[in-house]
Design a protein around this motif. Structure first.
Motif, PDB file in Angstrom:
ATOM      1  N   SER A 103     129.898   9.144 137.135  1.00 48.84           N
ATOM      2  CA  SER A 103     128.658  10.453 136.556  1.00 48.84           C
ATOM      3  C   SER A 103     128.383   9.576 134.977  1.00 48.84           C
ATOM      4  O   SER A 103     129.054   8.423 135.290  1.00 48.84           O
ATOM      5  CB  SER A 103     128.972  11.461 136.880  1.00 48.84           C
ATOM      6  N   MET A 158     130.705  23.532 146.740  1.00 46.26           N
ATOM      7  CA  MET A 158     130.087  22.974 145.516  1.00 46.26           C
ATOM      8  C   MET A 158     130.047  23.990 145.253  1.00 46.26           C
ATOM      9  O   MET A 158     130.273  24.980 144.210  1.00 46.26           O
ATOM     10  CB  MET A 158     128.939  22.310 145.833  1.00 46.26           C
ATOM     11  N   ILE A 212     124.997  16.650 143.422  1.00 43.02           N
ATOM     12  CA  ILE A 212     126.092  15.601 143.844  1.00 43.02           C
ATOM     13  C   ILE A 212     125.397  14.804 145.359  1.00 43.02           C
ATOM     14  O   ILE A 212     124.427  15.536 145.870  1.00 43.02           O
ATOM     15  CB  ILE A 212     127.208  16.628 144.700  1.00 43.02           C
ATOM     16  N   VAL A 227     128.080  12.419 140.593  1.00 39.42           N
ATOM     17  CA  VAL A 227     127.302  13.343 140.376  1.00 39.42           C
ATOM     18  C   VAL A 227     126.726  14.004 139.333  1.00 39.42           C
ATOM     19  O   VAL A 227     126.789  12.986 137.851  1.00 39.42           O
ATOM     20  CB  VAL A 227     128.067  14.852 139.834  1.00 39.42           C
ATOM     21  N   THR A 233     129.016  19.555 135.665  1.00 42.83           N
ATOM     22  CA  THR A 233     128.596  18.979 136.224  1.00 42.83           C
ATOM     23  C   THR A 233     130.564  18.200 136.395  1.00 42.83           C
ATOM     24  O   THR A 233     130.829  17.388 137.519  1.00 42.83           O
ATOM     25  CB  THR A 233     127.863  17.272 135.590  1.00 42.83           C
ATOM     26  N   VAL A 258     131.522  12.998 148.436  1.00 37.99           N
ATOM     27  CA  VAL A 258     130.682  12.447 147.248  1.00 37.99           C
ATOM     28  C   VAL A 258     131.160  11.508 146.785  1.00 37.99           C
ATOM     29  O   VAL A 258     132.340  10.960 145.745  1.00 37.99           O
ATOM     30  CB  VAL A 258     130.881  13.832 146.869  1.00 37.99           C
ATOM     31  N   LEU A 292     132.359  19.398 139.388  1.00 39.29           N
ATOM     32  CA  LEU A 292     132.246  19.148 140.433  1.00 39.29           C
ATOM     33  C   LEU A 292     132.557  17.549 140.492  1.00 39.29           C
ATOM     34  O   LEU A 292     133.421  17.597 141.653  1.00 39.29           O
ATOM     35  CB  LEU A 292     130.421  19.129 140.911  1.00 39.29           C
ATOM     36  N   HIS A 293     132.613  17.572 139.330  1.00 40.59           N
ATOM     37  CA  HIS A 293     133.227  15.932 139.553  1.00 40.59           C
ATOM     38  C   HIS A 293     134.602  15.865 140.021  1.00 40.59           C
ATOM     39  O   HIS A 293     135.620  14.749 140.299  1.00 40.59           O
ATOM     40  CB  HIS A 293     133.307  15.327 138.304  1.00 40.59           C
TER      41      HIS A 293
END
Lengths: 407, 407
Positions: A181, A359, A344, A255, A393, A252, A396-397
């Motif tokens: 990211s 998610m 993602i 992001v 972000t 994943v 999710l990271h």
């Protein structure tokens, strides 16, 4: 002996000191016995300066003349780098786009490469020369200079690499690779060792501006290993491949986020299949980039369609909708500003169901409202309040274990 | 309707404001119904800036790469002027040298135009467009970009004008015409209305830097009327023709001067015909420009040859003579620094004997020592002490009635 195409961006050749450094790096590769073709961008601010001159003379300069103007920037760099290489004892020759045999479609400012006649390149390689090609440009069938648009030099590099059957193409830039990211905003964002073309395409389309999607597509079509690395350090960058072998456990890999999104919703009295096509055709004609489209037709609820656009296109979109209301036949339009998109991306998602659910679950736990959703085989995007963009972000990271290296 | 080629030099297109003025001037001509081809130089200091970049990277950059580098300057101007014309509502198109069909010999930095393929120019003229050509450049038979050397844009303009059978070629510059002498130094120097090609050639070769000799030769060969005029004023300039009809009474039309001349004299024991050829062949090989050559062989006097060179070539000339003494077979060399050359030029001299005598007489009256003399049909040059250069020029300007207009 390998054949390598090395591409250096505008920052990497921003002044004569940096051009000298690029020359040294090129000679470092020839010293290993490789055949080298270099592709260069215009020096740092050159393009901006040329644009400023053009703007001063015309509010809307013709695209053909812009190509005549802007293509000089890369030609200057190619000549200068060649001089520097020669001064260091390396036989070298510069080529403009047309001298390099790059043929494009007959479109200005955003042409696609149609074919490359590699005869001059092959001759110069046979003669032991390093070839320095002015990126971003080509020639159409009518003898007009064209340019390739944003990321054009990347495209030149990859297209040349594919056409001369290079072993790899190295994109030297001011970042040292592709990150999970944006490290400027996301704590723990780290450089990926490998990435698939498809993942890169999704990330590039999502605004990870390191590589232009067209260049990635080209590399993908020719299965050309493409590395993104820093022109300032010796570190290995990120390598793009069909199928990464490293970091396989990562479902994943990235992001991405994009602020300044606006949602527009149009409602109808009656079913609207024909009208739907009309709207998006009309928006496309005005070059409005529509991203996520969500249609909802349910019993008892007024049929509607929502779509997201960039804030910069908002005023024009509203204007187009208003002035064509009768023609488009809609009944009600509303909109929501202050939104952002968080996505993602990962090839592993195809074979791992439940990633989207994971998610959404995390976003729910973070109390972030999801306004729109869009999915592809290797990507899930959500539109959320802009105020929550970095929070989402980061979450999710963390959720998909990106900050920790698990090989 | 006439066909006119208009050429604008670097000062005339030095910034966007001036480019706009040039555009207005071009439209002024198209408004009269003329077909217009424009040839432009690089903007003001562009070439110097590019040279500085090159010097920073290489003490002796290759000539091919210099051509790749420098040719961009004119391309930028041609695109910008075209944009400005288009913005003012004038249909226009820019061409690089190769797009304009300019084929040159295969020499870098000082190529001669060999042929011009006018098809694209004719097509664009037929379509009612003003054509703006990047001066100073062409393409050789191998697809390499070449440049034409000093005064190259003038040469482009005249060559294009000749090849499209233009009615005239107007060279717009920062002076308003050809003067009887340099007005910065010579009181009463005034602009000539007309001048013959041959007179201009002599003056150009004598350092009147307004027009390059090659351009004048081209115009002469094609009997192309060539005017030199100011891009800043509406005044008529000086027109070059085969035979001027105005100011016919002027036997001498110009007095030129050049400082920093050195005389070198070589003496021999024996007759030296073979050796003489050897010396000048050798100097030519080192690009030493030898100007006046005076040979004296008289009974009882040691045979000798004197020649004049520019001061900037002095050190190298002495070095060449010294290191080849045995081969050249001379016995003694001496030299005199601090000299200058003053020349009178005029077609009328052919039919008016005594002009040289009148010149020497006036110089004698002014007590100026004449060191060397050289004559042609329309020119007499003398080498004199540099300290007397302006005094001599003023005296001769007066002697031949140049300051007073007598029509």
């Amino acid at each position: 002996m390998s054949r390598i195409v090395m591409k250096f961006g505008g920052t990497s050749v921003g002044n004569t000191e940096r051009i000298r450094n690029v020359a040294k790096r090129v000679i470092g590769e020839t010293a290993k016995g490789h055949e080298i073709v270099v592709v260069v961008s215009a020096m740092g601010k050159t393009t901006d300066e040329l644009l400023r001159l053009a703007e001063d003379l015309s509010a809307e300069p013709s695209k053909r003349e812009m190509d005549m103007l802007l293509s000089t920037g890369e030609q200057v760099t190619s000549a200068l780098l060649t001089m520097s290489l020669q001064h260091m004892g390396q036989d070298a020759v510069s080529f403009t786009g047309w001298q390099a045999g790059i043929g494009t479609e007959s479109v200005h400012r955003n042409a696609r490469i149609e074919h490359i006649d590699t005869i001059r390149i092959e001759q110069a390689l046979s003669a032991g020369k390093v070839i320095v090609i002015a990126g971003f440009q080509g020639l159409d069938a009518f003898g007009e200079i064209t340019t390739l648009g944003r990321g054009g030099s990347d495209t030149t590099a990859v297209a040349i690499a594919a056409s001369i059957l290079a072993d790899r193409c190295d994109i030297y830039t001011d970042v040292d690779g592709i990150y999970t990211s944006d490290p400027r905003y996301i704590e723990g964002a780290r450089k990926l060792q490998e990435l698939s073309y498809d993942e890169m395409l999704e990330l590039a389309n999502l605004g990870a501006g390191v590589l232009h999607p067209r260049a990635v597509e080209f590399a993908k079509n020719f299965c050309l290993p493409l590395s993104v690395r820093s022109s300032l350090s010796e570190e290995t960058g990120t390598i793009l491949l069909e199928e990464p072998t490293l970091e396989k456990n990562l479902i994943v890999r990235g992001v991405a986020f994009e602020p300044e999104i606006v949602r527009i919703t149009i409602a109808y009295e009656v079913p609207f299949n024909g009208s739907l096509a009309k709207i998006f055709t009309m928006l496309a004609r005005y070059h409005i980039n529509v991203d996520i489209i969500v249609q909802s037709i349910m019993e008892g609820i007024q049929p509607s369609v929502s779509f997201s656009i960039k804030k910069e296109d908002f005023a024009e979109t509203i204007h187009i909708l208003k002035s064509n209301k009768a023609d488009l036949g809609y009944q009600l339009a509303n909109f929501e500003e202050g939104l952002a998109k968080v996505s993602i991306v990962g090839s592993g998602m195809v074979s791992n169901p439940g990633v989207a659910a994971q998610m959404f679950d995390r976003l729910r736990k973070e109390e972030i409202a999801v306004k729109m959703v869009s999915t592809s085989e290797i990507k899930v995007s959500v539109v959320i309040p802009e105020i929550d963009m970095l929070k989402a972000t980061n979450a999710l990271h963390d959720e998909f274990g990106l900050a920790v290296v698990r090989v």
